[in-house]
Design a protein around this motif. Sequence first.
Motif, PDB file in Angstrom:
ATOM      1  N   LYS A  36       0.826  -1.210   0.000  1.00 26.58           N
ATOM      2  CA  LYS A  36       0.000   0.000   0.000  1.00 26.58           C
ATOM      3  C   LYS A  36       0.858   1.257   0.000  1.00 26.58           C
ATOM      4  N   ASP A  37       1.676   1.413   1.017  1.00 27.76           N
ATOM      5  CA  ASP A  37       2.470   2.628   1.153  1.00 27.76           C
ATOM      6  C   ASP A  37       3.661   2.323   2.057  1.00 27.76           C
ATOM      7  N   LEU A  38       4.873   2.531   1.542  1.00 29.19           N
ATOM      8  CA  LEU A  38       6.060   2.226   2.327  1.00 29.19           C
ATOM      9  C   LEU A  38       6.152   3.066   3.596  1.00 29.19           C
ATOM     10  N   SER A  39       5.551   4.242   3.581  1.00 34.43           N
ATOM     11  CA  SER A  39       5.603   5.103   4.770  1.00 34.43           C
ATOM     12  C   SER A  39       4.760   4.575   5.916  1.00 34.43           C
ATOM     13  N   ASP A  40       3.866   3.619   5.638  1.00 37.38           N
ATOM     14  CA  ASP A  40       3.059   2.998   6.690  1.00 37.38           C
ATOM     15  C   ASP A  40       3.876   1.867   7.328  1.00 37.38           C
ATOM     16  N   LYS A  41       4.612   2.194   8.371  1.00 36.55           N
ATOM     17  CA  LYS A  41       5.510   1.219   8.988  1.00 36.55           C
ATOM     18  C   LYS A  41       4.769   0.070   9.665  1.00 36.55           C
ATOM     19  N   ARG A  42       3.467   0.261   9.904  1.00 41.77           N
ATOM     20  CA  ARG A  42       2.682  -0.831  10.487  1.00 41.77           C
ATOM     21  C   ARG A  42       2.580  -2.007   9.519  1.00 41.77           C
ATOM     22  N   SER A  43       2.770  -1.756   8.218  1.00 41.36           N
ATOM     23  CA  SER A  43       2.667  -2.822   7.220  1.00 41.36           C
ATOM     24  C   SER A  43       3.990  -3.552   7.020  1.00 41.36           C
ATOM     25  N   TRP A  44       5.071  -3.044   7.603  1.00 43.85           N
ATOM     26  CA  TRP A  44       6.385  -3.617   7.333  1.00 43.85           C
ATOM     27  C   TRP A  44       6.508  -5.059   7.803  1.00 43.85           C
ATOM     28  N   ASN A  45       5.884  -5.368   8.920  1.00 37.84           N
ATOM     29  CA  ASN A  45       5.981  -6.747   9.432  1.00 37.84           C
ATOM     30  C   ASN A  45       5.414  -7.734   8.422  1.00 37.84           C
ATOM     31  N   GLU A  46       4.228  -7.424   7.873  1.00 33.35           N
ATOM     32  CA  GLU A  46       3.602  -8.316   6.891  1.00 33.35           C
ATOM     33  C   GLU A  46       4.437  -8.394   5.612  1.00 33.35           C
ATOM     34  N   LEU A  47       4.960  -7.252   5.177  1.00 41.08           N
ATOM     35  CA  LEU A  47       5.763  -7.221   3.960  1.00 41.08           C
ATOM     36  C   LEU A  47       7.038  -8.042   4.120  1.00 41.08           C
ATOM     37  N   GLN A  48       7.680  -7.922   5.263  1.00 39.70           N
ATOM     38  CA  GLN A  48       8.933  -8.637   5.475  1.00 39.70           C
ATOM     39  C   GLN A  48       8.709 -10.125   5.700  1.00 39.70           C
ATOM     40  N   ILE A  49       7.590 -10.490   6.303  1.00 34.88           N
ATOM     41  CA  ILE A  49       7.247 -11.907   6.416  1.00 34.88           C
ATOM     42  C   ILE A  49       7.132 -12.513   5.021  1.00 34.88           C
ATOM     43  N   TRP A  50       6.462 -11.777   4.107  1.00 29.67           N
ATOM     44  CA  TRP A  50       6.334 -12.279   2.736  1.00 29.67           C
ATOM     45  C   TRP A  50       7.697 -12.367   2.061  1.00 29.67           C
ATOM     46  N   LEU A  51       8.523 -11.341   2.203  1.00 31.97           N
ATOM     47  CA  LEU A  51       9.838 -11.335   1.568  1.00 31.97           C
ATOM     48  C   LEU A  51      10.686 -12.519   2.018  1.00 31.97           C
ATOM     49  N   VAL A  52      10.731 -12.768   3.315  1.00 27.59           N
ATOM     50  CA  VAL A  52      11.556 -13.867   3.830  1.00 27.59           C
ATOM     51  C   VAL A  52      11.065 -15.200   3.284  1.00 27.59           C
ATOM     52  N   ALA A  53       9.737 -15.409   3.338  1.00 21.19           N
ATOM     53  CA  ALA A  53       9.183 -16.670   2.830  1.00 21.19           C
ATOM     54  C   ALA A  53       9.446 -16.820   1.330  1.00 21.19           C
ATOM     55  N   ALA A  54       9.297 -15.718   0.583  1.00 22.08           N
ATOM     56  CA  ALA A  54       9.512 -15.773  -0.863  1.00 22.08           C
ATOM     57  C   ALA A  54      10.982 -16.018  -1.194  1.00 22.08           C
ATOM     58  N   LEU A  55      11.882 -15.396  -0.470  1.00 21.13           N
ATOM     59  CA  LEU A  55      13.314 -15.619  -0.696  1.00 21.13           C
ATOM     60  C   LEU A  55      13.704 -17.056  -0.376  1.00 21.13           C
ATOM     61  N   GLU A  56      13.133 -17.599   0.684  1.00 18.17           N
ATOM     62  CA  GLU A  56      13.401 -19.000   1.022  1.00 18.17           C
ATOM     63  C   GLU A  56      12.925 -19.927  -0.096  1.00 18.17           C
ATOM     64  N   GLN A  57      11.756 -19.632  -0.668  1.00 18.97           N
ATOM     65  CA  GLN A  57      11.244 -20.452  -1.761  1.00 18.97           C
ATOM     66  C   GLN A  57      12.108 -20.301  -3.018  1.00 18.97           C
ATOM     67  N   MET A  58      12.556 -19.078  -3.291  1.00 19.75           N
ATOM     68  CA  MET A  58      13.440 -18.865  -4.436  1.00 19.75           C
ATOM     69  C   MET A  58      14.759 -19.614  -4.250  1.00 19.75           C
ATOM     70  N   GLN A  59      15.294 -19.577  -3.041  1.00 20.13           N
ATOM     71  CA  GLN A  59      16.525 -20.307  -2.740  1.00 20.13           C
ATOM     72  C   GLN A  59      16.322 -21.800  -2.969  1.00 20.13           C
ATOM     73  N   GLN A  60      15.207 -22.313  -2.492  1.00 23.44           N
ATOM     74  CA  GLN A  60      14.908 -23.734  -2.644  1.00 23.44           C
ATOM     75  C   GLN A  60      14.711 -24.104  -4.110  1.00 23.44           C
ATOM     76  N   ALA A  61      14.092 -23.219  -4.868  1.00 26.04           N
ATOM     77  CA  ALA A  61      13.777 -23.524  -6.265  1.00 26.04           C
ATOM     78  C   ALA A  61      14.981 -23.386  -7.188  1.00 26.04           C
ATOM     79  N   PHE A  62      15.881 -22.418  -6.895  1.00 27.99           N
ATOM     80  CA  PHE A  62      16.910 -22.085  -7.875  1.00 27.99           C
ATOM     81  C   PHE A  62      18.343 -22.437  -7.476  1.00 27.99           C
ATOM     82  N   ALA A  63      18.657 -22.542  -6.190  1.00 29.68           N
ATOM     83  CA  ALA A  63      20.059 -22.731  -5.784  1.00 29.68           C
ATOM     84  C   ALA A  63      20.686 -23.954  -6.437  1.00 29.68           C
ATOM     85  N   ARG A  64      19.978 -25.079  -6.383  1.00 29.73           N
ATOM     86  CA  ARG A  64      20.519 -26.302  -6.979  1.00 29.73           C
ATOM     87  C   ARG A  64      20.576 -26.177  -8.503  1.00 29.73           C
TER      88      ARG A  64
END
Length: 322
Positions: free
Chosen positions: A284-312
């Motif tokens: 929605k808006d990066l200035s809304d710091k209340r949303s950062w927790n949800e955004l970062q939860i998604w980023l970590v999970a997505a990065l883990e999936q990318m690592q699992q899918a592409f590293a090998r």
Amino acid sequence: MTALGRLERVELRAEWTKEDRDFTPWLAREENITLLGETLHMSLEVEQEERRVGRFNADILCKDTGATDAGWVVIENQLETTDHSHLGQILTYAAGLEAKTCVWVAAQFHEEHRAAIDWLNKISIDEFQFFGLEIELWRIGDSPAAPKFNIVAKPNDWKREVGRSARSMEPANLTETKRLQLEFWEALKVRLSGHPILRSQKPLPQHWTTFSIGRSGMHMGAIINTRENRIGVELYLGDDNANSYFEQLELDKETIEADLDFELVWMPLPERRACRIIGFHPMKDLSDKRSWNELQIWLVAALEQMQQAFARRVKSLTSEAR
């Protein structure tokens, strides 16, 4: 009183027998190139080892991701005292790759070669810079050998320029968007503290941060797009074989996407020397710091999936396939 250990110098050849086979791969590893970057006050990211330049090969080609233009950095290694041959090689590589920074790492510098680096810095315009570094190995007792880089030749006013650049990065001197980006990446780095796989680079006031994927010339990235109000994760392929690698991965597209919780956008970018595979998530808006927790939860999970899918998969890519 606690007994103190004694530092003992370790011969470089005791750890690295060959420059190309032993030392270059060691230096290209993420934790070691980071150490070199910290010595130079740069955020170095390896693009390619043994990069072809005409009839020759540059030891390591990097990008300084902390620079505004992410300029090329050429690194030439030497486990002996400096010689004319390596001086000529690094200048040849810099010319062939149009690199803005040259780093010459050696066991010891002759005074004449130190003076040559100083002269190159003196006659070069500000955007080009040359460094000479001596590498040492030390240990205490039976501990593993620890590397230490010492700068013996550097650009004129380099320390002053480093200080000026550092001050320009201070939150008080940043735009509102850059300040929010820096704070967001700092919070993500804290969240990832102790993570077994994901280690981000030093947080910077920019719209991206990167993560190792285990092969030079490519990396994973996390992205903030404030213009389109979305965040994303990507696999970035960035060397002369990028399009070939992209085509090989695309053959396995359905299997890769079946293992992810988000859709991928496949960007071959045939006109450029890079390809990207990206997944997005609304913001929605990066200035809304209340949303950062949800955004970062998604980023970590997505990065883990990318690592699992592409590293090998990226480790098995071959440059010959087209």
